[in-house]
Write a protein that holds these residues in place. Structure first.
Motif, PDB file in Angstrom:
ATOM      1  N   CYS A  51       0.829  -1.208   0.000  1.00  0.00           N
ATOM      2  CA  CYS A  51       0.000   0.000   0.000  1.00  0.00           C
ATOM      3  C   CYS A  51       0.857   1.250   0.000  1.00  0.00           C
ATOM      4  O   CYS A  51       0.571   2.215  -0.726  1.00  0.00           O
ATOM      5  CB  CYS A  51      -0.923  -0.009   1.223  1.00  0.00           C
ATOM      6  SG  CYS A  51      -2.316  -1.141   1.064  1.00  0.00           S
ATOM      7  N   ALA A  52       1.907   1.221   0.797  1.00  0.00           N
ATOM      8  CA  ALA A  52       2.784   2.383   0.867  1.00  0.00           C
ATOM      9  C   ALA A  52       3.441   2.640  -0.491  1.00  0.00           C
ATOM     10  O   ALA A  52       3.506   3.781  -0.958  1.00  0.00           O
ATOM     11  CB  ALA A  52       3.855   2.166   1.943  1.00  0.00           C
ATOM     12  N   ASP A  53       3.906   1.577  -1.121  1.00  0.00           N
ATOM     13  CA  ASP A  53       4.537   1.726  -2.433  1.00  0.00           C
ATOM     14  C   ASP A  53       3.551   2.236  -3.465  1.00  0.00           C
ATOM     15  O   ASP A  53       3.880   3.092  -4.288  1.00  0.00           O
ATOM     16  CB  ASP A  53       5.115   0.382  -2.898  1.00  0.00           C
ATOM     17  CG  ASP A  53       6.437   0.075  -2.233  1.00  0.00           C
ATOM     18  OD1 ASP A  53       6.771   0.776  -1.262  1.00  0.00           O
ATOM     19  OD2 ASP A  53       7.138  -0.859  -2.679  1.00  0.00           O
ATOM     20  N   MET A  54       2.341   1.673  -3.417  1.00  0.00           N
ATOM     21  CA  MET A  54       1.338   2.123  -4.368  1.00  0.00           C
ATOM     22  C   MET A  54       1.043   3.603  -4.155  1.00  0.00           C
ATOM     23  O   MET A  54       0.956   4.380  -5.119  1.00  0.00           O
ATOM     24  CB  MET A  54       0.061   1.307  -4.240  1.00  0.00           C
ATOM     25  CG  MET A  54      -0.993   1.712  -5.248  1.00  0.00           C
ATOM     26  SD  MET A  54      -2.581   0.971  -4.919  1.00  0.00           S
ATOM     27  CE  MET A  54      -3.063   1.843  -3.440  1.00  0.00           C
ATOM     28  N   ALA A  55       0.907   3.987  -2.898  1.00  0.00           N
ATOM     29  CA  ALA A  55       0.648   5.394  -2.596  1.00  0.00           C
ATOM     30  C   ALA A  55       1.758   6.270  -3.169  1.00  0.00           C
ATOM     31  O   ALA A  55       1.492   7.308  -3.789  1.00  0.00           O
ATOM     32  CB  ALA A  55       0.533   5.589  -1.090  1.00  0.00           C
TER      33      ALA A  55
END
Lengths: 236, 236
Positions: A69-73
């Motif tokens: 999720c962090a990477d996608m964000a």
DNA sequence: CGGTTTCAGTGAACGGTGTTTACAAGAGTT
DNA sequence: AACTCTTGTAAACACCGTTCACTGAAACCG
């Protein structure tokens, strides 16, 4: 210089390698390949050693979800920043395209995060991403507040709650929203847009369109057009 | 009386029990619990015996997907038949509600069939269900062909192909469709409706709405209203 | 009927998995 | 130097998918 001790640095480094190995396994061979022993093998250690870092295989998977999720964000923010047109509609379009592009490029990650019938998963992480993106974008679209349809009264309670959530998210960016720009009709269309965005992307990633779509991108664009128009953005 | 020999009857019975056990495990404890050994345990046999019925664990899972699709199709048909109002709009609404109800009642099955980044899975099965349902319903809505918007030219090729697929599906029911009632604009809205239907249901099943929705049903109803109106059905 | 084939099911085995336990050895502290 | 804390190991347990040689009974056939 790092304030951490030598031990703390080594531990942080190992933990990073664990996450990295887990991620690589997921990408290369799918969820079922993210195995404690496989991860340990990549690091040149034994499986039980991983229990010094995570309580269980499940906990490690949860961490993996958060990382994803962090990477996608980060990816979405990057694509958002890359859009130098001042137009808010273009920014929304850029983020939606970035979401689709990310999902298609990372199907295993997408499946893990967005399509597991599990409790929290990366829910918090993702929710914040969505709010951080949607909130400011809607907020900055002050001139297009002509959307003022009535929504069913039964939905008011939930929409008002979401309105508050959005307002709080935007407030963290130092912006205050008027009720006029963030009326319930627009809130409703924001939710509907998320339904359509998620629906299209998930169907495409999972190959569940009712017929073979030769080139889904124009269909996605066409859907974005209607979404933006519904939500009150000018065409462009 | 059955023409089958005694052995064939026993084999069919065992195969039925295998599917039933696999299904129960999936429902009770999720995909990862559908284990050859666990299935065998339920039948009181040993795991290798299952290889007399399925080539591999994967093949058994595939069969499970087909069974699920068949059951879901039966449930949707039943709910469709239960709607005794002659109105086509009501029938569409009934099927959509049935789909949502089924998905919420069978989250594990839904996840397995609709949210796995795998190749065919139950794709054929499901596709036929969708076509069998959507085709006749659209076909029977002859009086509401006022939807005739223009769709982007890039989409024409795909939509025409889907149009043909729908026409074939309907033809098997002995109905012939005129281009007028099945124009590209309507086809496009059918696809968009599937996007929204799937999007809402998947988000609800997986708990991925951006905020806690206290009662998603009215929101679903509201979405159906717009879907039906887009697709050219009269309100009802 | 007797002999033969077919076949569902077994038990043992192989390599894989998550997890626990007891233990070793180095780093950090006093 | 003595002690503790931390990070890793090896062994073990129960489980998994899968293979293989084998058994026993049902089915078939002359």
């Amino acid at each position: 210089m790092t304030e951490a001790t030598r031990r703390e640095r080594l531990r942080a480094e190992t933990e990073r390698e664990i996450r990295q190995a887990a991620r690589a396994l997921l990408v290369e061979s799918g969820r079922d390949a993210v195995t404690l022993r496989a991860i340990a093998r990549k690091l040149g250690i034994t499986a039980p050693a991983l229990y010094r870092y995570y309580d269980s295989h499940d906990a490690l998977l949860r961490q993996l979800c958060d990382d994803i999720c962090a990477d996608m964000a980060a990816a979405l923010y990057a694509d958002l920043a890359a859009d130098t047109s001042g137009q808010v509609g273009c920014k929304v379009r850029a983020v939606c395209h970035a979401f689709r592009r990310w999902a298609l490029a990372h199907p295993q990650e997408f499946a893990l995060v967005f399509a597991s019938p599990r409790d929290p998963l990366g829910a918090d992480q993702f929710g914040s991403v969505f709010l951080q993106l949607a909130g400011p974008l809607i907020a900055s679209n002050e001139d297009a507040n002509h959307v003022h349809e009535e929504v069913p009264a039964v939905l008011h309670e939930d929409l008002v709650r979401f309105q508050q959530v959005l307002r709080d998210a935007v407030a963290e960016h130092g912006v205050t929203l008027a009720d006029e720009v963030l009326n319930l009709g627009k809130i409703y269309h924001v939710v509907q847009s998320w339904v359509r965005l998620y629906g299209h992307v998930a169907l495409e990633v999972f190959g569940r369109f009712p017929f073979a779509v030769s080139n889904p991108e124009p269909m996605f664009d066409s859907m974005l057009d209607q979404m933006l128009s519904d939500i009150g953005f000018d065409e462009g």
